[in-house]
Design a protein around this motif. Sequence first.
Motif, PDB file in Angstrom:
ATOM      1  N   ALA A 220      -6.577  11.087  -8.632  1.00  6.95           N
ATOM      2  CA  ALA A 220      -7.846  11.254  -7.516  1.00  6.95           C
ATOM      3  C   ALA A 220      -8.326   9.695  -7.328  1.00  6.95           C
ATOM      4  N   CYS A 221      -8.479   8.809  -8.136  1.00  7.64           N
ATOM      5  CA  CYS A 221      -9.005   7.570  -8.126  1.00  7.64           C
ATOM      6  C   CYS A 221      -8.119   6.513  -7.188  1.00  7.64           C
ATOM      7  N   VAL A 222      -6.926   6.933  -7.532  1.00  3.92           N
ATOM      8  CA  VAL A 222      -5.882   5.918  -6.723  1.00  3.92           C
ATOM      9  C   VAL A 222      -5.963   6.277  -5.314  1.00  3.92           C
ATOM     10  N   LEU A 223      -5.985   7.848  -4.787  1.00  3.11           N
ATOM     11  CA  LEU A 223      -6.122   8.439  -3.358  1.00  3.11           C
ATOM     12  C   LEU A 223      -7.201   7.824  -2.760  1.00  3.11           C
ATOM     13  N   TYR A 224      -8.370   7.985  -3.516  1.00  2.52           N
ATOM     14  CA  TYR A 224      -9.576   7.554  -3.145  1.00  2.52           C
ATOM     15  C   TYR A 224      -9.784   5.984  -2.694  1.00  2.52           C
ATOM     16  N   ALA A 225      -9.219   5.149  -3.447  1.00  5.61           N
ATOM     17  CA  ALA A 225      -9.003   3.870  -3.100  1.00  5.61           C
ATOM     18  C   ALA A 225      -7.870   3.375  -2.299  1.00  5.61           C
ATOM     19  N   ILE A 226      -6.934   4.172  -1.899  1.00  5.04           N
ATOM     20  CA  ILE A 226      -6.036   4.255  -0.876  1.00  5.04           C
ATOM     21  C   ILE A 226      -6.863   4.760   0.601  1.00  5.04           C
ATOM     22  N   ASN A 227      -7.421   5.792   0.360  1.00  9.84           N
ATOM     23  CA  ASN A 227      -8.254   6.164   1.649  1.00  9.84           C
ATOM     24  C   ASN A 227      -9.209   5.371   2.013  1.00  9.84           C
ATOM     25  N   ALA A 228     -10.068   4.720   1.128  1.00 12.26           N
ATOM     26  CA  ALA A 228     -11.163   4.082   1.549  1.00 12.26           C
ATOM     27  C   ALA A 228     -10.576   2.462   1.864  1.00 12.26           C
ATOM     28  N   GLY A 229      -9.224   2.150   1.642  1.00 17.84           N
ATOM     29  CA  GLY A 229      -8.749   0.972   2.332  1.00 17.84           C
ATOM     30  C   GLY A 229      -8.915  -0.169   1.129  1.00 17.84           C
ATOM     31  N   PHE A 230      -9.220   0.078  -0.058  1.00 18.56           N
ATOM     32  CA  PHE A 230      -9.231  -0.649  -1.258  1.00 18.56           C
ATOM     33  C   PHE A 230      -7.976  -1.126  -1.568  1.00 18.56           C
ATOM     34  N   ARG A 231      -6.907  -0.277  -1.544  1.00 22.96           N
ATOM     35  CA  ARG A 231      -5.629  -0.651  -2.110  1.00 22.96           C
ATOM     36  C   ARG A 231      -4.685   0.202  -1.088  1.00 22.96           C
ATOM     37  N   SER A 232      -3.491  -0.168  -1.357  1.00 24.49           N
ATOM     38  CA  SER A 232      -2.270   0.406  -0.669  1.00 24.49           C
ATOM     39  C   SER A 232      -1.311   0.842  -1.577  1.00 24.49           C
ATOM     40  N   LEU A 233      -0.376   1.670  -1.187  1.00 28.02           N
ATOM     41  CA  LEU A 233       0.684   2.157  -2.264  1.00 28.02           C
ATOM     42  C   LEU A 233       1.614   0.896  -2.798  1.00 28.02           C
ATOM     43  N   LYS A 234       1.831  -0.053  -1.745  1.00 28.01           N
ATOM     44  CA  LYS A 234       2.681  -1.327  -2.390  1.00 28.01           C
ATOM     45  C   LYS A 234       1.838  -2.172  -3.249  1.00 28.01           C
ATOM     46  N   ASP A 235       0.666  -1.879  -3.429  1.00 31.81           N
ATOM     47  CA  ASP A 235      -0.101  -2.812  -4.435  1.00 31.81           C
ATOM     48  C   ASP A 235       0.213  -2.408  -5.990  1.00 31.81           C
ATOM     49  N   PHE A 236       0.793  -1.060  -5.945  1.00 27.06           N
ATOM     50  CA  PHE A 236       1.132  -0.675  -7.450  1.00 27.06           C
ATOM     51  C   PHE A 236       2.801  -1.089  -7.916  1.00 27.06           C
ATOM     52  N   THR A 237       2.920  -0.992  -8.933  1.00 26.29           N
ATOM     53  CA  THR A 237       4.409  -1.524  -9.380  1.00 26.29           C
ATOM     54  C   THR A 237       5.451  -0.252  -8.802  1.00 26.29           C
ATOM     55  N   ARG A 238       6.676  -0.442  -8.810  1.00 23.90           N
ATOM     56  CA  ARG A 238       7.384   0.461  -8.249  1.00 23.90           C
ATOM     57  C   ARG A 238       7.333   1.731  -9.165  1.00 23.90           C
ATOM     58  N   ARG A 239       7.286   1.759 -10.221  1.00 26.97           N
ATOM     59  CA  ARG A 239       7.444   2.735 -11.327  1.00 26.97           C
ATOM     60  C   ARG A 239       6.058   3.671 -11.072  1.00 26.97           C
ATOM     61  N   LYS A 240       5.191   2.836 -10.888  1.00 27.27           N
ATOM     62  CA  LYS A 240       3.684   3.541 -10.588  1.00 27.27           C
ATOM     63  C   LYS A 240       3.680   4.171  -9.278  1.00 27.27           C
ATOM     64  N   GLN A 241       4.267   3.762  -8.507  1.00 26.36           N
ATOM     65  CA  GLN A 241       4.629   4.092  -6.944  1.00 26.36           C
ATOM     66  C   GLN A 241       5.547   5.417  -7.078  1.00 26.36           C
ATOM     67  N   GLU A 242       6.335   5.574  -7.782  1.00 29.44           N
ATOM     68  CA  GLU A 242       7.143   6.771  -7.962  1.00 29.44           C
ATOM     69  C   GLU A 242       6.252   7.914  -8.561  1.00 29.44           C
TER      70      GLU A 242
END
Length: 279
Positions: A220-242
Motif C-alpha cells: 500500500a505504501c509503495v503504490l501510494y508513493a508511485i501514485n503520488a509521483g514520489f517514486r516510480s517502479l524503476k526506483d526499486f531493485t529488480r527483485r523488489k520490482q518482481e
Amino acid sequence: MEIRMSLDRINFRIEDVHVDDFQRFSDSLDIVEKMGFLNVRRDFGKGHSEYRYNFHVGQGDGAVYVAYRHNSENAKLVKERFHVKVEYNPSKHDRNDFKQFWLCMSDFQMFRKSIKSVDIAFDVAVPISNVVAISTTGKAMNKYQSTMYFGQRSSNGFLRIYDKAKEEGKKDEVKTRIEFTLAFPPETTFQLLQSVSSYDVFEQYIVLVVQYDKLDAELACVLYAINAGFRSLKDFTRRKQEKIKNALLETERINFQAVFDEQKTRLFQDIKSAICLQL
C-alpha cells in the motif's frame, strides 16, 4: 466495474490533394467566414517540421484544425499533391454548428483517407486517488495536480489519467478518465484499422483500482508513493520490482483489451462518422 469506452480525438489525412483543389476549399472557407458562419484563424508555418497552411476553424474544445502542404515535402517530387491533415474531438464537436465548414470539406469526400492517430478514453466510476498506473516499459510518470501523464503527447502509447468529473464541473459525480493515444503507420485506412484485433499500448501499462486499506501495508505504501509521483517502479531493485508485480496480480487490474473487444463496434462507427466529410 462498469467501464465506458469512447473516441476522444481523431487525427486523419486526406491524401493526394492537388494545390488547386485545396485552393478551392480555402476560397470557399473565405466566403463562409465573410458571411459570418464561421470563425477561422490562419497561420502560415515556415519551419521544416511545420505545415505551410494552418486553419483553426471555430473556438474551444469543438474546434477543428486543418493543415496542408508539409514543408518537408518537395512540391516537384509529389507533383504538387499533398495530404490535408484534419484533427478534432468528435465528442465535443457539434456538426450542426459547423454545417458550412463540412459543406466546404465535402469536396474532398471521394479522396482517399488514412488515419494517423486516435485518442481512446475509458471512463471508470472510481476516485482518481484509487487509480494507480505503472508503465511496463519504463516510462516515467509526470504529474500536474491530480493528472498523470506517461510518454510523449500525440505519440503511440501516450497515457493521460485525470478527474473527468472535475473537468466537467460535476461535483456530485465520481469519474476518472484513462486516455490512450494510438498512432498508426502511414496509409492506415479505416478498413485496415478495423482488421486489427489487439493493440500493444494496452500492455504497456498496468492500471489498477486500489483499495489501500485492503492491501498489505508495505505494498500500500509503495503504490501510494508511485501514485503520488514520489517514486516510480524503476526506483526499486529488480527483485523488489518482481515482488511488487506479483503482489499486483492480486489487485483489480483493468483489462482494456477486453473492454475494447466488447465495445469496438460502436467505437469503429464513431471513427467512421468522424472521417466522413459530409453532414
